[in-house]
Design a protein around this motif. Structure first.
Motif, PDB file in Angstrom:
ATOM      1  N   CYS A   4      31.935  27.183  44.898  1.00  0.00           N
ATOM      2  CA  CYS A   4      31.814  25.924  44.160  1.00  0.00           C
ATOM      3  C   CYS A   4      32.136  24.731  45.049  1.00  0.00           C
ATOM      4  CB  CYS A   4      32.724  25.937  42.943  1.00  0.00           C
ATOM      5  SG  CYS A   4      32.261  27.196  41.736  1.00  0.00           S
ATOM      6  N   ALA A  28      19.607  33.778  43.264  1.00  0.00           N
ATOM      7  CA  ALA A  28      20.632  33.287  42.349  1.00  0.00           C
ATOM      8  C   ALA A  28      21.927  34.027  42.644  1.00  0.00           C
ATOM      9  CB  ALA A  28      20.209  33.521  40.905  1.00  0.00           C
ATOM     10  N   ILE A  29      23.027  33.301  42.618  1.00  0.00           N
ATOM     11  CA  ILE A  29      24.351  33.889  42.802  1.00  0.00           C
ATOM     12  C   ILE A  29      25.067  33.796  41.464  1.00  0.00           C
ATOM     13  CG2 ILE A  29      26.522  33.751  44.064  1.00  0.00           C
ATOM     14  CD1 ILE A  29      24.903  32.238  46.265  1.00  0.00           C
ATOM     15  N   LEU A  30      25.452  34.955  40.938  1.00  0.00           N
ATOM     16  CA  LEU A  30      26.057  35.037  39.611  1.00  0.00           C
ATOM     17  C   LEU A  30      27.450  35.638  39.698  1.00  0.00           C
ATOM     18  CD1 LEU A  30      22.993  36.736  37.864  1.00  0.00           C
ATOM     19  CD2 LEU A  30      23.483  34.300  37.949  1.00  0.00           C
ATOM     20  N   THR A  31      28.276  35.325  38.696  1.00  0.00           N
ATOM     21  CA  THR A  31      29.555  36.013  38.561  1.00  0.00           C
ATOM     22  C   THR A  31      29.269  37.407  38.019  1.00  0.00           C
ATOM     23  OG1 THR A  31      29.942  35.375  36.265  1.00  0.00           O
ATOM     24  CG2 THR A  31      30.706  33.831  37.964  1.00  0.00           C
ATOM     25  N   LYS A  33      30.190  38.375  35.331  1.00  0.00           N
ATOM     26  CA  LYS A  33      29.931  38.158  33.897  1.00  0.00           C
ATOM     27  C   LYS A  33      28.511  37.647  33.658  1.00  0.00           C
ATOM     28  CE  LYS A  33      34.667  36.760  32.828  1.00  0.00           C
ATOM     29  NZ  LYS A  33      35.488  35.642  32.320  1.00  0.00           N
ATOM     30  N   GLY A  34      27.742  37.392  34.729  1.00  0.00           N
ATOM     31  CA  GLY A  34      26.382  36.903  34.594  1.00  0.00           C
ATOM     32  C   GLY A  34      26.258  35.390  34.569  1.00  0.00           C
ATOM     33  N   GLU A  35      27.336  34.670  34.872  1.00  0.00           N
ATOM     34  CA  GLU A  35      27.304  33.204  34.884  1.00  0.00           C
ATOM     35  C   GLU A  35      26.703  32.712  36.200  1.00  0.00           C
ATOM     36  OE1 GLU A  35      31.565  32.440  32.726  1.00  0.00           O
ATOM     37  OE2 GLU A  35      31.526  33.424  34.678  1.00  0.00           O
ATOM     38  N   LEU A  36      25.825  31.723  36.127  1.00  0.00           N
ATOM     39  CA  LEU A  36      25.203  31.172  37.323  1.00  0.00           C
ATOM     40  C   LEU A  36      26.207  30.336  38.109  1.00  0.00           C
ATOM     41  CD1 LEU A  36      22.651  30.676  39.042  1.00  0.00           C
ATOM     42  CD2 LEU A  36      22.207  28.681  37.585  1.00  0.00           C
ATOM     43  N   ILE A  37      26.411  30.706  39.363  1.00  0.00           N
ATOM     44  CA  ILE A  37      27.268  29.925  40.255  1.00  0.00           C
ATOM     45  C   ILE A  37      26.413  28.959  41.063  1.00  0.00           C
ATOM     46  CG2 ILE A  37      28.884  29.975  42.197  1.00  0.00           C
ATOM     47  CD1 ILE A  37      29.596  32.864  41.312  1.00  0.00           C
ATOM     48  N   LEU A  39      22.371  28.553  43.552  1.00  0.00           N
ATOM     49  CA  LEU A  39      21.133  29.051  44.132  1.00  0.00           C
ATOM     50  C   LEU A  39      21.243  28.865  45.634  1.00  0.00           C
ATOM     51  CD1 LEU A  39      18.440  27.490  41.770  1.00  0.00           C
ATOM     52  CD2 LEU A  39      19.323  29.832  41.740  1.00  0.00           C
ATOM     53  N   MET A  64      28.045  25.794  39.023  1.00  0.00           N
ATOM     54  CA  MET A  64      29.342  26.012  38.381  1.00  0.00           C
ATOM     55  C   MET A  64      30.327  24.921  38.791  1.00  0.00           C
ATOM     56  SD  MET A  64      31.715  29.434  38.304  1.00  0.00           S
ATOM     57  CE  MET A  64      30.718  30.224  37.043  1.00  0.00           C
TER      58      MET A  64
END
Length: 75
Positions: A4, A28-31, A33-37, A39, A64
């Motif tokens: 971030c 895409a970079i995700l947590t 949990k599937g949350e978008l952090i 690109l 994020m």
């Protein structure tokens, strides 16, 4: 949290990936949990990420908010 703040994503920071990652493509970079952090541009393909060390993704845009998750490095 370091992503971030704009840090590139190293291979050691990847816990899960798909087998279709191609070098120089947008990913895409995700947590977990599937949350978008963010690109970013893949600097390695899936096989290289699994077998090499170094920077895997150069961030292009972070979505994020900072400090949603506390930093874990240095502890």
């Amino acid at each position: 949290n370091s992503l971030c703040y704009g840090s590139p994503l190293g291979t050691s920071g990847i816990s899960k990936l798909t087998s279709e990652i191609e070098k120089n493509k947008l990913v895409a970079i995700l947590t977990l949990k599937g949350e978008l952090i963010a690109l970013g541009t893949a600097l390695m393909n899936s096989e290289e990420i699994l077998n090499q060390t170094g920077t895997a993704v150069k961030l292009e845009r972070v979505f994020m908010e900072k400090d949603i998750y506390p930093k874990l490095w240095g502890k």
